[in-house]
Structure formats: structure tokens, C-alpha cells
Design an enzyme around this catalytic site. Structure first.
Site, short mmCIF file in Angstrom:
data_model
loop_
_atom_site.label_atom_id
_atom_site.label_comp_id
_atom_site.label_asym_id
_atom_site.label_seq_id
_atom_site.Cartn_x
_atom_site.Cartn_y
_atom_site.Cartn_z
N LYS A 1 25.31 16.02 -21.73
CA LYS A 1 24.73 15.00 -22.62
C LYS A 1 23.58 14.26 -21.93
O LYS A 1 22.51 14.10 -22.49
CB LYS A 1 25.81 14.00 -23.08
CG LYS A 1 26.97 14.63 -23.84
CD LYS A 1 27.95 13.60 -24.35
CE LYS A 1 28.73 12.83 -23.30
NZ LYS A 1 29.65 13.66 -22.46
N ARG B 1 32.58 7.99 -30.13
CA ARG B 1 33.66 8.80 -29.55
C ARG B 1 34.94 8.72 -30.34
O ARG B 1 35.92 9.37 -29.98
CB ARG B 1 33.96 8.31 -28.12
CG ARG B 1 33.02 8.85 -27.07
CD ARG B 1 33.22 8.01 -25.82
NE ARG B 1 33.44 8.82 -24.68
CZ ARG B 1 32.49 9.07 -23.74
NH1 ARG B 1 31.31 8.55 -23.83
NH2 ARG B 1 32.78 9.82 -22.73
N ARG C 1 29.13 17.33 -9.13
CA ARG C 1 28.42 16.06 -9.27
C ARG C 1 29.08 14.99 -8.40
O ARG C 1 28.41 14.09 -7.89
CB ARG C 1 28.39 15.62 -10.74
CG ARG C 1 27.45 14.45 -10.98
CD ARG C 1 27.37 14.04 -12.43
NE ARG C 1 28.65 13.53 -12.91
CZ ARG C 1 28.89 13.20 -14.17
NH1 ARG C 1 27.95 13.35 -15.09
NH2 ARG C 1 30.07 12.74 -14.52
N ARG D 1 30.33 9.44 -8.55
CA ARG D 1 30.76 8.59 -9.66
C ARG D 1 32.27 8.37 -9.58
O ARG D 1 33.01 9.32 -9.34
CB ARG D 1 30.39 9.27 -10.98
CG ARG D 1 29.74 8.31 -11.96
CD ARG D 1 29.24 9.04 -13.17
NE ARG D 1 30.28 9.17 -14.19
CZ ARG D 1 30.06 9.63 -15.40
NH1 ARG D 1 28.84 10.03 -15.74
NH2 ARG D 1 31.04 9.72 -16.28
N ARG E 1 40.08 12.51 -18.68
CA ARG E 1 38.92 12.43 -19.58
C ARG E 1 38.90 13.62 -20.54
O ARG E 1 38.56 13.47 -21.72
CB ARG E 1 37.61 12.37 -18.75
CG ARG E 1 37.43 11.01 -18.07
CD ARG E 1 36.52 11.09 -16.85
NE ARG E 1 35.16 11.47 -17.17
CZ ARG E 1 34.30 11.97 -16.25
NH1 ARG E 1 34.69 12.16 -15.01
NH2 ARG E 1 33.09 12.28 -16.62
#
Ligand code: AP5
Ligand code: MG
Length: 193
Positions: A14, A89, A128, A134, A145
């Protein structure tokens, strides 16, 4: 430019594709995840509330999220179109977005769903984690998630289908960043033709 809702699981791209779309079409970009991470970084009251949910892979409550979204949208320059990244969402958020835009004489525009298998998503997010660190990119939280996406967010695709807005772009069929981008641009150009 019409507004764009970019929709997909954690790691589906995204944010990555939004950056490319912004560079090509000069639109605004609202990533609710980035907004919340900014609040956490600045140590605001909202950031303190959001942190507990994000670190646990859970969604921030709808009322809070809808309020933040409207404020962020109103701060965008008018008339250029906005990409909504990570919002809505839930069905409640989708209904609220539709209403909020209608009140301003705008519409939701086009929805682009990025369909990517979970194995690929997990590999991207673990990668990532090494590059960006993160807080929610660890295997345990990523699994939560995915579960939240499957149960609370994925069913929303049907809602967009009924609105006549759903465009699904499949990673397995395209299988390269460039092919994904071409398919995305085609949807945007068709919607704006
Ligand atoms: P959010 O920040 O939106 O995270 P997310 O949905 O989990 O998605 P990500 O940002 O992890 O992935 P992405 O789809 O942007 O993929 P990316 O382009 O980075 O939300 C975080 C949290 O905030 C939520 O869990 C929730 O707590 C809260 N929240 C946010 N919005 C909310 C809302 N509306 N309501 C309630 N709570 C909300 O790509 C991933 C990686 O893959 C990158 O490193 C990229 O370089 C790499 N990559 C490799 N190959 C490719 C390829 N071919 N295409 C794209 N990317 C690729
Ligand atoms: Mg993102």
C-alpha cells in the site's frame, strides 16, 4: 483526480505503490498508519493510546480513527485527489468515509485491492524489520495483523464490490513491481478518463 482507496493486507505494498502514484499523478496521500506513528513519535495523548493497539497488532477503535481521518483529510489541499492508504479497515470506517466525503461534495473514487499471498507478505515484512525496525514488524505481531486483516478488514472488499468500486490486482498474476504498477495505473487512468 478521483480519490483512491488502496486496500490490502500488511506488506501488500500500500505504502510503496502510494509513493509511486503520488510521484506520477501529484495526489495527496493519507496513510493512517503513518499518522499514528507520527503521533507516537511526538509523544501526544493520541500517540499514547495508539501505541498499545499498534504494538499488539490490533485496530484503533473506529470512533477515534474516523475523527483523525476527517481532520487529516480537511488539512489536504483541495481538488488534487487523495490516496487513502490503510483506511477504511472496517465497514463502520467505510460508511463513515462515504458520509464524510459526501458532506463535502466529494466521492470515494476508485478502490484498488492488492492481493498477495501470506508467505510473500511475511517475507517482505521480516525483511522490512531489518531495514526499518518498525515496532510491529516481528513475527508474532505480524501474525496478529494478518488475523485482524482476515477477520475484520478483508470482508470489506465485498462492501466495495457492492459500491461498484472494487478492482483487484493479483501479485501471483503480475509477479513484478513494474507489472503491478502498470495494472494500477491502468485502473487509475480508466477511472479518470
Ligand atoms: P499500517 O501502517 O497501515 O500497516 P499495515 O496495514 O500493516 O501495512 P504495512 O504498512 O505494513 O504494509 P504496506 O501494505 O504499506 O506495504 P509496504 O508498501 O510497506 O497500520 C499499522 C497499524 O496502525 C495497524 O495495525 C493498526 O494498529 C493501526 N491502524 C492503521 N490504520 C488504521 C485504521 N484505519 N483503523 C484502525 N487502526 C489502524 O510494503 C512492505 C514491504 O515490502 C516494503 O519494505 C516494500 O519495499 C517491500 N516489497 C518487496 N517487494 C514488493 C513488491 N513487489 N511490491 C510492493 N512492496 C514490496
Ligand atoms: Mg504501509
Amino acid at each position: 483526480m478521483k480519490n483512491i482507496i488502496i486496500f490490502g493486507a500488511p506488506g501488500s505494498g500500500k505504502g510503496t505503490y502510494s509513493d509511486k502514484i503520488v510521484a506520477k499523478y501529484g495526489m495527496g496521500h493519507i496513510s493512517t498508519g503513518d499518522v499514528l506513528r507520527g503521533e507516537i513519535k511526538n509523544g501526544t495523548e493520541l500517540g499514547k493510546i495508539a501505541k498499545g493497539y499498534i504494538d499488539n497488532g490490533q485496530l484503533i477503535p473506529d470512533e477515534l480513527m474516523i475523527d483523525i481521518l476527517a481532520k487529516t483529510y480537511d488539512a489536504e489541499p483541495a481538488g488534487k485527489g487523495v490516496i487513502f492508504d490503510g483506511f477504511p479497515r472496517t465497514i463502520a470506517q467505510a460508511e463513515a468515509l462515504k458520509k464524510m466525503l459526501a458532506e463535502r461534495g466529494h466521492d470515494m473514487g476508485v478502490m484498488i485491492e492488492l492481493n498477495v499471498d501470506e508467505e510473500t507478505l511475511m517475507a517482505r515484512l521480516l525483511n522490512r524489520a531489518i531495514e526499518q525496525g518498525r515496532a510491529d514488524d516481528n513475527e508474532e505481531t505480524i501474525k496478529k495483523r494478518f488475523e485482524v486483516y482476515r477477520t475484520q478488514t478483508a470482508p470489506l472488499a465485498e462492501w466495495f464490490e457492492k459500491e461498484g468500486m472494487r478492482n483487484t490486482i493479483d501479485w501471483q498474476k503480475n509477479n513484478s513491481m513494474d507489472a503491478m504498477l502498470s495494472a494500477i495505473y491502468k485502473v487509475i487512468d480508466t477511472a479518470n478518463a
